[in-house]
Design an enzyme around this catalytic site. Sequence first.
Site, mmCIF file in Angstrom:
data_model
loop_
_atom_site.group_PDB
_atom_site.id
_atom_site.type_symbol
_atom_site.label_atom_id
_atom_site.label_comp_id
_atom_site.label_asym_id
_atom_site.label_seq_id
_atom_site.Cartn_x
_atom_site.Cartn_y
_atom_site.Cartn_z
ATOM 1 C CG HIS A 197 18.840 -17.953 -7.133
ATOM 2 N ND1 HIS A 197 18.368 -18.683 -7.950
ATOM 3 C CD2 HIS A 197 20.111 -17.344 -7.493
ATOM 4 C CE1 HIS A 197 19.227 -18.726 -8.904
ATOM 5 N NE2 HIS A 197 20.219 -17.986 -8.428
ATOM 6 C CG HIS A 241 23.360 -14.485 -10.226
ATOM 7 N ND1 HIS A 241 24.302 -15.259 -10.128
ATOM 8 C CD2 HIS A 241 22.315 -15.180 -10.435
ATOM 9 C CE1 HIS A 241 24.085 -16.505 -10.010
ATOM 10 N NE2 HIS A 241 22.799 -16.371 -10.005
ATOM 11 C CD GLU A 269 20.602 -17.961 -13.205
ATOM 12 O OE1 GLU A 269 20.769 -17.634 -11.864
ATOM 13 O OE2 GLU A 269 20.355 -19.095 -13.326
#
Lengths: 134, 134
Positions: free
Chosen positions: A7, A79, A130
């Site tokens: 994502h 992010h 991440e």
Amino acid sequence: MIGRLNHVAIAVPDLAAAIAQYADTLGASVGAPQDEPAHGVTVVFITLPNTKIELLYPLGENSPIAGFLEKNPAGGIHHICYEVEDILAARDRLKAAGARVLGTGEPKIGAHGKPVLFLHPKDFQGCLVELEQV
Amino acid sequence: MIGRLNHVAIAVPDLAAAIAQYADTLGASVGAPQDEPAHGVTVVFITLPNTKIELLYPLGENSPIAGFLEKNPAGGIHHICYEVEDILAARDRLKAAGARVLGTGEPKIGAHGKPVLFLHPKDFQGCLVELEQV
């Protein structure tokens, strides 16, 4: 090592406006807001055919995105998340290459119920990255 | 209306270092640098299983990403690109909803040889959004 882009997370100052824009104007498939008290955010997932957009809105005191929204009052990309098969092996490979892992260095359980780690933006072209084990 | 996430673009201050990090440390499939003089950038595509990362590095005078790198010397996420089937219909729908299209408002041919438009970040949660007709 890295697999799919899981994502892109966007911190937003007005969650209702962002939901309306993605659902109505951009015509995307937008889920219901989910409060994640353990992460200090309310999350909305937007499902695209190949990946997800994750809208982030502060929840409670000391939200980890409050500072980001102070610096970026209009919001912004917070992010990106790459999938990995083995998060501990990925962490050790990155640390051996000199990259810094945020926090304790141990994976936490993220908003999707999977182990995640965050890497230092200064070690990744200014991007907060991440890693999520899938 | 929007379809796949075509790519996430990351502006980088050191292209060789970014290539080495994605290829060697992150183990991704990294293409060869392509100079795009018409766009003022050198582009490197990183192919993930479901989408692409586009590294952007300034090329020539007046590169459109020079200002971004001045403000973000470590680099950062520059824009995200959503695919649309009909870029003129998408533009008109967005304009009708009050969103601003950058530049002349007419599509240009982007780095992939497809018509693209950029939308004003202030109208999209602080994110620079590119639309690409596929």
